[in-house]
Every structure is written in C-alpha cells, then in structure tokens.
Scaffold this active site. Structure first.
Site, short mmCIF file in Angstrom:
data_model
loop_
_atom_site.label_atom_id
_atom_site.label_comp_id
_atom_site.label_asym_id
_atom_site.label_seq_id
_atom_site.Cartn_x
_atom_site.Cartn_y
_atom_site.Cartn_z
N MET A 98 0.82 -1.21 0.00
CA MET A 98 0.00 0.00 0.00
C MET A 98 0.86 1.26 0.00
SD MET A 98 -3.27 -0.80 2.45
CE MET A 98 -2.39 -1.58 3.81
N CYS A 99 2.03 1.20 0.59
CA CYS A 99 2.92 2.36 0.63
C CYS A 99 3.90 2.29 -0.54
CB CYS A 99 3.70 2.40 1.95
SG CYS A 99 2.66 2.57 3.41
#
Length: 626
Positions: free
Chosen positions: A497-498
């Site tokens: 997600m990052c």
C-alpha cells in the site's frame, strides 16, 4: 565694474526614481546581458525653485526615446555604462572617462553647438541583493588656452522675447541676436561684431551662469578666433536672467585643442564620490521576489543558452495529478523553471510519515488535504505563485462504480481541469489511476508527462499524441500492455500500500520529468517532436528508465501500439463520440476496453497460436524414441 574671472554653478542636479533601477535590472538581464557598452538615456530639464540648478529626473522611462517627445520640455540625451563587476566600476579611471566624454561633447558641439550638452552615468547593479552604485557626470570643458573674464553684468531688457524664443525652440541651447534684435539659430557664419549671444541657462544662482556656458563659449571662440569681446544674454525661465559683457583671450590655434574638464556630480555631503541605493527595503517585496526568482533563469541566456525561450515556460498552466512524493518534487522543479500556474490534484491527506519524503509538507500539516496543503506551501515559498489545490477522486478503470453520480462529478471536474491546463503530469500511485487522464489528455491534445517509481528504478516518459503523425506516433504508458488496467489496490499488505522506494529515486525521476517537459516546450511541435530532433537544450527522449542497483539510465523509444487500451484510435474516437456513457462502462469493465481497442482479439490470436504450437501428437506410431 572691474574685470573678474567668471564663476559658474552646476548646470544640473540628478534625481533617480526607484523605477529607473528596476528597469535597469530588467534590461541588464534581458537585453544588455554581458555588454558594458554605452546605452542611451533620455531625460528632461526640470526647473527647480529650491535648488541652485535645474534638475534632471531619471525613471523607468529614461531608456525610451519616446519619453522626451514632449514638445513643451527641454531634453538632454546621455548614456549609461553599466559594469559587470564592481571591480570594473572601482578601477575605472574617472578622470580619463570624463575627459573622453568631454571630447565627445566638444566634437559633437563643433558640428552643432546645441549638442555640447550631455550627461553620463556609470553604474554597477548587484541584481541578487538589489543594490546599485552609480555616479553621474555632466561634461564641462574649456579650452586650456582660453581665459574668460567679465567686465559688466546688467539686467536684460525685454527678456520675455528671448524666453519665448527658447520656449518655442526647445532643442536650442544657443542662439544669436543680430543688430536688428532679430533672434536666429546659432551658426559659426551667422555671427558678426554687432551680434549678441543668447544661452539657455539652467543655473538658479544670481548673476552666475551654469558651467555649460564654458562649453558654448569654448566652441564659439574656436569658431570665431577674431572675437575678443562679446555680450552674452543668459536666459532663464524665471525673472533672474542677466546679461554679461565678456572678454575672451586669444587661444592656441590647434587642430586638436586641449581641454580642461570637470563635471562629476558631488554627493549630498559635497564630496566627489559615487552614490549607492538599496532597493530591497524600498520597493514592493513581491516585485523584488519576482525578479529575483527569475534571475538565475535569465542568466542562462547570457552565455549558455541565449536562444532558450523562458516565456513559453512561464506561461504554461500545469496540472499535477498526485501530490505525493513525485508531485511535491515536480512542483518545486517547475517553480524553479519559472512556471507560475500550478494545480495539484489528490484525494489523500497528509500523514506523519509524509513530511520527511514530501518536501511541501511539514509536521503541522498532518490530517490536511494533500493537494490544498501543497498549494499553500508553494505560496508560502513564493507568494506570486498561482497554486491551487483540488481534492478529487480520479475515476479508476477496473474499480466498481458504486456511486455513479459522484464518479460522474469527479470525471467532469477532471475533464474541466485538463481543458484549463496546457500540460498534465501523471504522478499517481497506481496504473489504473493514470488511465482516464491519459485518454482525456490525448483527446484534448495536451502534453502528458508520466513518472513512476519502483524500489530502485524509475520510468519517465512523454506520451505521444493522437493528433500527431500516425506512422511515427510515440507510445503512452499503456502501449506495452497486452491487457487493460485492472484493480491493483485491493487486497494489499502494508508494504504494497505504501510507495516503498529508495528515497533518492523520486528526486531523480521528478527532475528528469520536468527537464523533458522544458525541452518539449523549446520546439513548436510540442508533443509531436521526434526523438531524432534537438532543441536548444539538446535531445528530447521518449522514455528514460533508471536503475539504481547498477546506476544506469536507458534511453528508450517505443511507438504507439495500435491496440493500446488508452491511446489507440478506436478508444479515442469512441470516447470522443460517447463521452461519459462509454467511460462509465469502461471504468467498471476493463474487458470492454479490450474489445474496443482490439486487445481481446490479439489475446485470442495469441492463444490460438499457442495452442497450435503445443498441439501434442497422439499417434503412437509417430512418436520418435529418444
């Protein structure tokens, strides 16, 4: 009255408005550049009630010859020598400089005595600190062998007649009155023993002519050697005009006579010294900031890239989609290149992890809209920046359309922003977010620059354009795909997600993206410039792929794919015809995009070919024993 040596007063006192130095700064950067040659200046003579001499005012219009076109004023033409280095200003031989300017006035005056009046400014402009040092001289000269003495001073009868003549002949400084009291322009052949000399006088001291009289009388004597006594009317605009009876000594009859010169202006303390001014505290700080920001850019045009077009960069309206790490660095680089109109779009908020990687944010921005916080930061850095932040969810292909009304509004807002801007930077986190802006950018014929990051790699590319050469059109971000983009954001772990990347990668990709953008603008073909052509900044690559594991950068070029899910002709034309109705279906169903673009057929053909290639032979008799 006993015979006495004539005393003189200063002819002019100079006054400089701050606009003069602002215009000097602009001209130095954009026109004069490295030249320290004389540049023309123009000024008008303004009578003074409080000073002992008339004034010469200098402002931003003093570089323009039209500033002295007024027929009701007396003008003086001079020059400015602006040095590139303070050492040049200091080391200048001031005496020799004045001597040279006086000789120029002498030679001009021999042709036309009215041209023996001039001024000259030497200066140095520190454009970084907005400080200026300058010194003005008014060349006064007298023949070394000439002595001028006064035998009588009286008032002038019927002075209004002479004042009217000078008021009607503003370009004249000297004239002649004949025995019939008729006034005419001066010429060396028009004077006789019954004539009188009229001189326009700028002094305000009683019965004391300005030092310009030395110029005129020296020229007069040189051209009229036999004249030893003369009556001179010093005509002023007020009621202090006077007449002097003068004796002129014999002079050496030299082809090139020697001159005694003076004329450097004294400062307010009465000393012969230059003046300095610090405008950084006197004028609008925003104006100083605006010119200072452009300083480094304009210096490029002096030597390194004289043909670079900076205005075309400054005039661009840039849309940045994604206000994260890439968006922040791209914004700063664009601002450094002189772009003044930026709109940042993002749907996220600032988290505590952002400020160390995203330079437009700080600790106190936590929880704020990324787009709006980034725009506010740009304005704090440079208040003249026209930066806007827009919080917006960009519709993504392959994601379920849960609320059609909201998504349609987002689409319409995105389309509106794309139409309002010249260039689009695609800097979002996912592939599917870039699909719709790629399509719309093509339809609206915009410059589209794409940048994407890996852990230790990056991609920077400029998109080809639908309206370009059909055979040589460059590809877009999706031209290498054999499937339409789908949802890549769901069901991801934290590290997915990052954006997990080496911190320096974003800076490298951002700077290259901006440099490609600037290079594109230097050619009128913009989107359609080929990789084989060069601009004033050099090559304009299609793709740059960098790898930090071995610190290499590859310069690649790929043509537009005829079945591309984003820029192919079928996709663009269907979007143009159906607009939101097609996009609404395409966002929800990537397979529709594959059918329209022709990718579905390509996949089928590949599968059929693969099936034929691996069709096992079932007849045992045809088996070969190995």
């Amino acid at each position: 009255m006993n015979e006495s040596t004539v005393k003189y007063s200063t002819a002019f006192r100079s006054f400089f408005d701050t606009s003069f130095f602002q215009e000097l700064s602009r001209l130095k950067l954009e026109v004069f550049k490295l030249s320290s040659e004389a540049q023309k200046l123009y000024s008008k003579v303004e009578p003074s009630k409080s000073s002992e001499s008339s004034h010469l005012f200098f402002n931003g219009n003093s570089f323009n010859p039209d500033s002295i076109s007024d027929a009701n004023s007396t003008s003086v033409i001079g020059s400015i020598f602006n040095f590139n280095k303070i050492e040049g200003f200091k080391d200048l031989d001031k005496h020799q400089f004045l001597q040279d300017r006086a000789i120029e006035s002498w030679e001009a005056g021999l042709d036309d005595i009215n041209k023996a009046v001039s001024f000259h400014v030497i200066s140095f402009a520190d454009l970084k600190k907005y400080k200026f040092i300058y010194w003005v001289c008014f060349p006064y000269f007298q023949l070394e062998s000439l002595e001028i003495s006064c035998t009588n001073v009286t008032e002038i009868e019927n002075c209004a007649k002479y004042q009217d003549w000078f008021n009607n002949n503003r370009s004249q400084w000297v004239s002649i009155v004949d025995s019939n009291c008729e006034i005419g322009s001066y010429s060396k052949n028009a004077f006789n023993k019954n004539s009188k000399l009229l001189i326009r006088d700028t002094s305000k001291m009683k019965n004391t002519p300005s030092a310009l009289a030395k110029n005129f009388l020296s020229i007069f004597k040189y051209q009229n050697l036999e004249v030893k006594e003369i009556s001179v009317y010093f005509v002023r605009e007020d009621d202090s005009s006077f007449q002097m009876s003068l004796k002129l000594s014999s002079i050496d009859n030299e082809v090139t006579p020697k001159l005694k010169t003076s004329g450097w202006e004294k400062n307010l303390l009465g000393r012969l010294a230059p003046l300095s001014i610090d405008l950084s505290t006197l004028i609008d700080p925003l104006k100083v900031a605006g010119q200072s920001v452009d300083l480094n850019l304009k210096l490029m045009k002096w030597r390194i890239a004289p043909d670079i077009d900076l205005d075309v960069i400054k005039e661009r309206k840039v849309l940045i989609l994604g206000a994260g790490t890439l968006g922040c660095y791209v914004s700063r680089s664009l601002m450094a290149w002189g772009v003044r109109k930026l709109t940042l779009v993002d749907n996220g908020t600032v988290s505590f992890s952002n400020p160390v990687r995203q330079p437009l944010f700080e600790f106190n921005d936590e929880g704020k809209s990324k787009a709006e916080a980034a725009a506010a930061s740009l304005k704090r850095i440079f208040p003249l920046m026209d930066a806007t932040g827009v919080t917006l969810n960009i519709p993504m292909i392959g994601h379920v359309v849960s609320n059609e009304e909201n998504i349609k509004k987002d689409y319409e807002k995105l389309l509106e922003l794309i139409k309002e801007h010249d260039t689009i930077f695609l800097l979002m986190d996912s592939r599917e977010t870039r699909w719709l802006p790629t399509v719309l950018g093509n339809i609206e014929n915009k410059i589209v620059i794409n940048a994407a990051l890996g852990f230790d790699s990056y991609l920077v590319m400029r998109h080809g354009n639908y309206y370009g050469n059909a055979e040589k059109r460059l590809g877009c971000y999706f031209c290498n795909d054999v499937v339409a983009p789908t949802d890549s954001l769901s069901d991801r772990t934290l590290d997915q997600m990052c954006t997990v990347t080496r911190p320096g990668v974003a800076l490298m990709a951002s700077s290259l993206a901006v440099e490609v953008f600037v290079s594109i603008l230097q050619d009128e073909k913009r989107n359609n410039i080929s990789t084989e052509e060069k601009t004033v900044l050099g090559e304009v690559p299609h793709q740059l792929r960098g790898f930090l594991n071995n610190f290499t950068t590859l310069k690649l070029e790929t043509p537009a794919y005829e079945h591309c899910s984003a820029c192919s002709k079928p996709i663009i034309e269907v979007c143009q015809e159906q607009g939101w109705e097609f996009l609404k279906q395409a966002l929800a169903d990537p397979l529709l995009v594959e059918r329209v673009s022709g990718l579905e057929k390509v996949k089928q053909e590949v599968e059929e070919l693969a099936a034929k290639s691996f069709d096992w032979v079932s007849d045992d008799e045809e088996l070969v024993e190995l």
